[in-house]
Design an enzyme around this catalytic site. Sequence first.
Site, PDB file in Angstrom:
ATOM      1  N   SER A   1     -24.709 -11.004 -24.276  1.00 55.01           N
ATOM      2  CA  SER A   1     -24.112 -10.241 -25.434  1.00 55.01           C
ATOM      3  C   SER A   1     -23.363 -11.044 -26.282  1.00 55.01           C
ATOM      4  O   SER A   1     -22.960 -10.877 -27.323  1.00 55.01           O
ATOM      5  CB  SER A   1     -22.982  -9.444 -24.721  1.00 55.01           C
ATOM      6  OG  SER A   1     -21.937 -10.209 -24.325  1.00 55.01           O
ATOM      7  N   GLY A   2     -23.475 -12.490 -26.208  1.00 53.65           N
ATOM      8  CA  GLY A   2     -22.798 -13.386 -26.928  1.00 53.65           C
ATOM      9  C   GLY A   2     -21.505 -13.516 -26.862  1.00 53.65           C
ATOM     10  O   GLY A   2     -20.675 -14.363 -27.046  1.00 53.65           O
ATOM     11  N   GLY A   3     -21.006 -12.974 -25.875  1.00 47.56           N
ATOM     12  CA  GLY A   3     -19.488 -12.924 -25.130  1.00 47.56           C
ATOM     13  C   GLY A   3     -19.574 -14.221 -23.938  1.00 47.56           C
ATOM     14  O   GLY A   3     -20.361 -14.501 -23.622  1.00 47.56           O
TER      15      GLY A   3
ATOM     16  N   GLU B   1       3.729 -11.411  -5.939  1.00 40.91           N
ATOM     17  CA  GLU B   1       2.475 -11.647  -6.626  1.00 40.91           C
ATOM     18  C   GLU B   1       2.905 -11.098  -8.301  1.00 40.91           C
ATOM     19  O   GLU B   1       2.040 -11.457  -9.044  1.00 40.91           O
ATOM     20  CB  GLU B   1       1.459 -11.051  -6.183  1.00 40.91           C
ATOM     21  CG  GLU B   1       1.544  -9.428  -6.212  1.00 40.91           C
ATOM     22  CD  GLU B   1       2.146  -9.116  -4.934  1.00 40.91           C
ATOM     23  OE1 GLU B   1       3.076  -9.643  -4.368  1.00 40.91           O
ATOM     24  OE2 GLU B   1       2.209  -7.516  -4.536  1.00 40.91           O
TER      25      GLU B   1
ATOM     26  N   GLY C   1       0.856  -1.368   0.045  1.00 38.05           N
ATOM     27  CA  GLY C   1       0.059  -0.061  -0.139  1.00 38.05           C
ATOM     28  C   GLY C   1       0.670   1.252  -0.111  1.00 38.05           C
ATOM     29  O   GLY C   1       2.079   1.159   0.205  1.00 38.05           O
TER      30      GLY C   1
ATOM     31  N   SER D   1     -21.488 -13.671 -20.224  1.00 45.64           N
ATOM     32  CA  SER D   1     -22.837 -13.659 -20.218  1.00 45.64           C
ATOM     33  C   SER D   1     -23.493 -14.959 -20.525  1.00 45.64           C
ATOM     34  O   SER D   1     -24.335 -15.330 -19.864  1.00 45.64           O
ATOM     35  CB  SER D   1     -23.448 -12.427 -20.700  1.00 45.64           C
ATOM     36  OG  SER D   1     -23.200 -12.400 -22.266  1.00 45.64           O
TER      37      SER D   1
ATOM     38  N   TYR E   1       4.062  -2.720   2.300  1.00 47.22           N
ATOM     39  CA  TYR E   1       3.712  -2.037   3.254  1.00 47.22           C
ATOM     40  C   TYR E   1       3.267  -3.019   4.568  1.00 47.22           C
ATOM     41  O   TYR E   1       3.529  -3.077   5.813  1.00 47.22           O
ATOM     42  CB  TYR E   1       2.311  -1.438   2.910  1.00 47.22           C
ATOM     43  CG  TYR E   1       1.606  -0.723   4.261  1.00 47.22           C
ATOM     44  CD1 TYR E   1       2.083   0.651   4.819  1.00 47.22           C
ATOM     45  CD2 TYR E   1       0.630  -1.412   4.857  1.00 47.22           C
ATOM     46  CE1 TYR E   1       1.341   1.146   5.844  1.00 47.22           C
ATOM     47  CE2 TYR E   1      -0.190  -0.639   5.897  1.00 47.22           C
ATOM     48  CZ  TYR E   1       0.388   0.476   6.453  1.00 47.22           C
ATOM     49  OH  TYR E   1      -0.139   0.909   7.415  1.00 47.22           O
TER      50      TYR E   1
END
Length: 507
Positions: A218-220, A168, A53, A223, A81
């Site tokens: 949406s076709g994605g 990370e 942080g 969704s 941090y």
Amino acid sequence: MDKILVLDFGSQYSHLICRRIREFSVFAELVPYDISFEEIQKHNPKGIIFSGGPSSVYSLKAPVPENKIFEMNLPLLGICYGHQLIVDKFGGKVKRANKEYGSSLLTIDNDSDLLSGIGQSVRAWMSHGDEAEEIPSGFKIIGHTQSAKAAAIASDEKSVYGIQFHPEVVHTEQGSEILKNFVLKICKAKQDWTMEGFIETAVEKISKIDGNVLCGVSGGIDSTVVALLIDKAIGNRLKCVFVDNGLLRLNEEKEVENMFKENFKVNFTSINAGQQFLEKLKGVEDPEAKRKIVGEEFIHVFSNFAKKEGPFKWLAQGTLYPDVIESGVSKGPADVIKSHHNVGGLPDWLNLEILEPLRELYKDEVREIAKILGVPEKLFMRHPFPGPGLSVRIIGEVTPIKLEISKVASKIVEEELIESGFYTKVWQAYAAVGDDKAVGVVGDERKYGNIVMIRVVDSIDAMTADWTRLPHGVLEKMSNRITNEIEDVTWVTYAISSKPPATIEPQ
Ligand code: XMP
């Protein structure tokens, strides 16, 4: 399911800690640093990680977690941090130091459970302005860099650790091994976070809700997966609506309708609302204003559908974890980067509750679920497409001519990527267009035409991205085809900005 809690002290990398841990099948969740002790107990974590942080532990406004955390006898790991917080809380001293950014050589000084098996030295990613001057009693130094003598500290007895660097980020060698040592060896967490398990739990949770669900598709991939999960749980109580907002890729409306009708048995309705959206976008140039308008129009279309086909109690959306974080509505203190329409909340008058079963997931996790649910390969390999569609790929006002250019040029980019084998290797690719024009010669004639900007990026999770180093031959073919096949275009450019400082979409 075993869980690691990551307390978010405001680093842009906080969520990556969760991501790296989930990659080895342990569930990790990001929570605000000031989460109450009772809440922590409810999570029943196997261990706690304090993120990095921007603050200094010695400043008056330094964010600190509940003191009782330190009495829980749970394994603790502090990063950056978080490391300084551990030094401070256990009685050591932190001081302002020379800033250290980027890659440093971490030399291992002592045996410890945390750094076991990673060798004598590794390159570690540092980003700090404070350092541990005195380590607390009962701790030992297990690693140092040239400028930080206590870059890694340990109390194997208490299972408490602090590291000044960021395990990370991918730039830290063996960063995942270090996190694995903490999570698997020290916290003894079980590797039971699997996508099969996620599906089972999600379907079970959804099957308990009452009322009907309206799901915008949406076709994605996102969704579609949401629709299939809900369909598995409540079948006929779900209705899926696909809104053609006039801002879709070339021929997308037809393709989505065919895909749903041919492959799935869910209730599906397609609404043609292109004119309505384009009318509202007329004369609007500001990127955020365009996003807001598209978001609002979606809500109007859904609301009209709900009035006719309802009643519905829920509106389901394919919101993912990065959308939540970047919109600043996450539980942590990350800044708003762009307002994603699907996480901005719904107006009260709509009277619908939001159902977001993928809110905790990253894109690659959703792809894995799609495979399990039998989504056609063609769809889950398709690049993600933003909710506000081409309105964020058209710089300035959305006009019919710019829409047509962006659609056709993007199709050419897509076709050439498929042809050259790059399509599945890159994260996203498109052609944007703005209002700038440039002079060209066509035949013997001088022509003042549009400039198209090709953008192709590599990314793992859309939080950061780099421009793809495409071979010149591929770029050349794209450029030639775009200027030959689209009459209004005279110039083609290639965007070579990474994210940050740019974003993936230009608006
Ligand atoms: P940026 O441009 O912020 O995009 O780097 C990161 C990722 O998010 C997608 N994106 C959106 N997706 N609604 C969405 O559903 C939005 O408003 C939106 N804006 C950007 C973008 O395509 C990229 O994958």
